[in-house]
Structure formats: C-alpha cells, structure tokens
Design an enzyme around this catalytic site. Sequence first.
Site, PDB file in Angstrom:
ATOM      1  N   LYS A 254      98.773 -34.152  26.977  1.00  7.09           N
ATOM      2  CA  LYS A 254      99.247 -35.441  27.384  1.00  7.09           C
ATOM      3  C   LYS A 254      99.631 -35.506  28.730  1.00  7.09           C
ATOM      4  CE  LYS A 254     102.369 -39.356  25.814  1.00  7.09           C
ATOM      5  NZ  LYS A 254     103.330 -39.557  24.873  1.00  7.09           N
TER       6      LYS A 254
ATOM      7  N   SER B 251     102.295 -44.019  22.647  1.00  5.69           N
ATOM      8  CA  SER B 251     101.830 -43.826  23.989  1.00  5.69           C
ATOM      9  C   SER B 251     100.917 -42.588  23.803  1.00  5.69           C
ATOM     10  CB  SER B 251     103.060 -43.553  24.612  1.00  5.69           C
ATOM     11  OG  SER B 251     103.615 -42.446  24.429  1.00  5.69           O
TER      12      SER B 251
ATOM     13  N   SER C  43     105.131 -42.222  19.095  1.00  7.29           N
ATOM     14  CA  SER C  43     103.989 -42.046  19.842  1.00  7.29           C
ATOM     15  C   SER C  43     103.101 -40.926  19.657  1.00  7.29           C
ATOM     16  CB  SER C  43     104.412 -41.838  21.511  1.00  7.29           C
ATOM     17  OG  SER C  43     104.600 -43.089  21.987  1.00  7.29           O
TER      18      SER C  43
END
Length: 482
Positions: free
Chosen positions: A78, A153, A177
């Site tokens: 990420k 996210s 997330s």
Amino acid sequence: MDLKNITVKELRTKLDNKEISAAEAASEFFAEIKKNDGKVLSYITVTEDEAKKNAEAAQKRIDAGNPAPLTGIPLAIKDNLCTDGIRTTCSSKMLGDFVPPYNATAIEKLNEQDYVILGKVSMDEFAMGGSTQTSAFAKTKNPYDTERVPGGSSGGSAAAVAAGFCAAALGSDTGGSIRQPSSFCGVTGLKPTYGRVSRYGLVAFASSLDQIGPIARTAEDCGIILNAIAGVDPKDATSKNVSFSDFNEKLGQSVSGMKIAIPKEFYGDAVDEEVRTAVTNAAHEYEKMGAKLVDCSISTLKYAVQAYYLISSAEAASNLSRYDGIKYGLRGEGHSFDEMIRDSRNRGFGAEVKRRILLGNYALSSGYYDAYYRKALALKQKIIEEYNAVFENADVILTPTAPSVAYKIGVQDNDPVKMYTADICTVTVNIAGLPAINTTCGYDKDGMPIGMSIVGRRFDEATIIQTADAFERTFSPVRCTL
Ligand code: GLN
C-alpha cells in the site's frame, strides 16, 4: 505457469522445489499487471528493477537451502508505507514526488526475509475513504465488476490480490481499510491488534487507530505474513511486547466447543438482507462444526461512527499539520510564509482530506473540545468495556464486514455522511484495538463477494485465523475473471 490464484504457501513449495525461480514468479505477475491492470488501476508505481534485485537475493537464499517463509514471494505494498528509494505518494498530490529515505519497519521485516516488491498500490488519499475513489492518481476498480468500487482505503491492495497481480499485499486499517476492501474484492484481510505491528514508517492518519496488516487469498497466508511483520519495535512506542511463536499454530484445530458471539446490533436493518443472510448462514456452518453461538449486544454501536469520525479526524488534523510545503511534499507559492503554506495545503490536499482536517480542528477547538472530542473519548471507554464483557463469555465475535457488497462507482460521491455511515461494522474494532479478519462467506445475486468479520480478543490473532481458516476449508471461492 499461471500464478493468478496461487497462495503464498503454494508458491513457497514451488519456489523451494525449483519448479519456478523467484525471478520467473515476479515476471509472471508483472505480465499479468501489464495485461490487465489497465482495467483495474491498482498500481501507482510498478518496481520491476527493484524486484529483479530482490529476486536475485531471494534465489541465492533458496539455492543455499535456507529460505524464510516469504523469500522470493512477490507482494504489493500500500502506498502509505515508506519504502526506501521508492516513491510513496499516499495517493496524494501532497506527497506525489515523495521518495522516502528509509523503510517502514514492516518493510524492513519483509526485506529480512528477502521478499520481492512488485510495486506500490493505490488507496484513498491519506487512507481517508472507503472506495479508493479519493486517490489523486489511480481510482481503482473492483476486479469482479469494474463498474464498482473495490472498497477502501486499501482498495489497491485488495484489488491487486483478487485480480492476481501479486501473491498477497500489505494494507493498513484505521477504521476498516483492510477488512472492507477485502470483503468487496472477495479476499482475506487481517487487521492485527493495535500495537502488534510497528507503525513506524506508516504515513500517519489516526495514530491511536492505525494498524498495518496483510491482505491475501487465505487466512493461512495472512498468518504467514503477520508472522513476518509483527513484533515490538523501539521506533514505535505504541508497539507492544507481547510474544508470539506462530500465528498459524491453531490452524486445523477443531472449532468444536468454541463460543461465537453474535451481537444483534450488527444484524439490523442497516445491513442489506443478502449480506445478513450470508453471514447468518456462515454462523450456522460453524454451529455444524460444533461451535456454540452466543447472543450478545454491543449497544454503543449506534454512536460508533460519530465517535470514530471525531477521534480519527482530530488525530488526522494534528498528524497532517506537518504538511506545510517546507520540509517535504508539494511546495505552493505566495508572497509570505503564511500564503505559501496555505497554497501548499490548498493544492496538495483533496476535498475529503480537507473535510477531515476541518472537522478535526473544529472538534479540538476550545468550546467544542468538551462537547465533541471528550465525549468521543468517553464513548471509546464504553465500547472497550462492552467488548470486554462480550469476551467474558465468548472466544470470537462474528459480524458482517460491511452493510453491502461493493457499490457502483459514483453512487456515494458528494455524500460523505452516507460514506461514513457505511463504516458501521468495522470502526468499533479499531476503537477497541482488537484484531479482526475478513473472509468471504458468499456471493450476492450479481456474483459480488460478501465478507464476514471474525473479531478476537486482544493479541489473540491465532484464534481468529483458526476460525476463518475453518470456514475457508468448507467454502469454494469463485475467483474473478478479467
Ligand atoms: N473508511 C474509513 C475512513 O474513511 C476507514 C479508513 C481507514 O481504515 N483507513 O476513515
């Protein structure tokens, strides 16, 4: 060799048996990314040169006969985890050109095992959102239906796993997330206990809630990755020294006799019927395996979203005050110091991030601090107490991960309250600092994945992995085709 649906564990065997080399495995994934990521938009930065170097080091170690569990395993990271020499954007214009001079501790730990980095994947800007549509760069799409969001996210991480663009990925979870995008993309994602994984080098959103964790194809793979990244770290004073040997140690043990709590508030009208049915069916599946279902209540759930958005925005306002255009990040213009800072922040942040900064500063300002922020902290205590009470009579808690399956892109645009409300099933777990894992428990009438969450006691990741794995053994996932 088709590696699209391979697990980390299976790839480990193939690498060790020399059926495939580390370099070949990475190339397979890069080919897949080139072929199909144009439809999904999960990667922001693809790191072929870095991967080549990693694969060489990994191969040496494999050839020498002493590979670690992640040696040569290609992962996506990420884009809010600092990677030395590799651009780390947080999907923001503010950090659009930011190249960190150091690695996050979680990345250092993966490096110690000689993993292979495939690249940095998209997310909501500064991890604020649940759709990956607030990304300033790659508005990722759901690989099951590219007209829908992948969740967020960590939408880039979940989509990349689901689409077969990596063997597994790292994400971060502040209010859901890791779990919610895993639910939307039909993969398994684990949010560890707060303090289990060092947050050093994770770009901060809300420091009392943020945790790094794995997104993979199975609970077992999540355990393998958590084994690598967990542990106390002198660079993060909130990381905890709670020993562990192997998060997969309970794998394959029967869940017979296990008490699974079903908090009724999570099964109300706010949750779509198809989701409720799928999770309830999974609960009965556990009953068939000999587990005992226990009714319980988390009555504070009705205030959870409000408490979460006050706490997380207050911390975000403080954490993001560091982006002033001076030390790093986008530099604005102006005739004075103040003008330059204002211009930097105005141009560097997107609408959602600005909204949180405004909300957070408002909640922290004198006159409102007691009315909002202090009340939210009181609620946090209540939520913790309620979970403690449930765990006095249960081993794990089972809830839906999200009120719905992945929705169509654009549906929640311009309606922040609707988007915030959709976090109802995940945020209390962060507020209470508990570990939780999402795994797929069904598909809706359109074939979209439905996820369930298994929540555990603090630092009892082994039990939630065991529980998720027990279900996965009975369930045949439908992998997506692009
Ligand atoms: N959707 C939640 C939010 O927007 C959670 C985000 C997260 O976990 N990073 O804040």
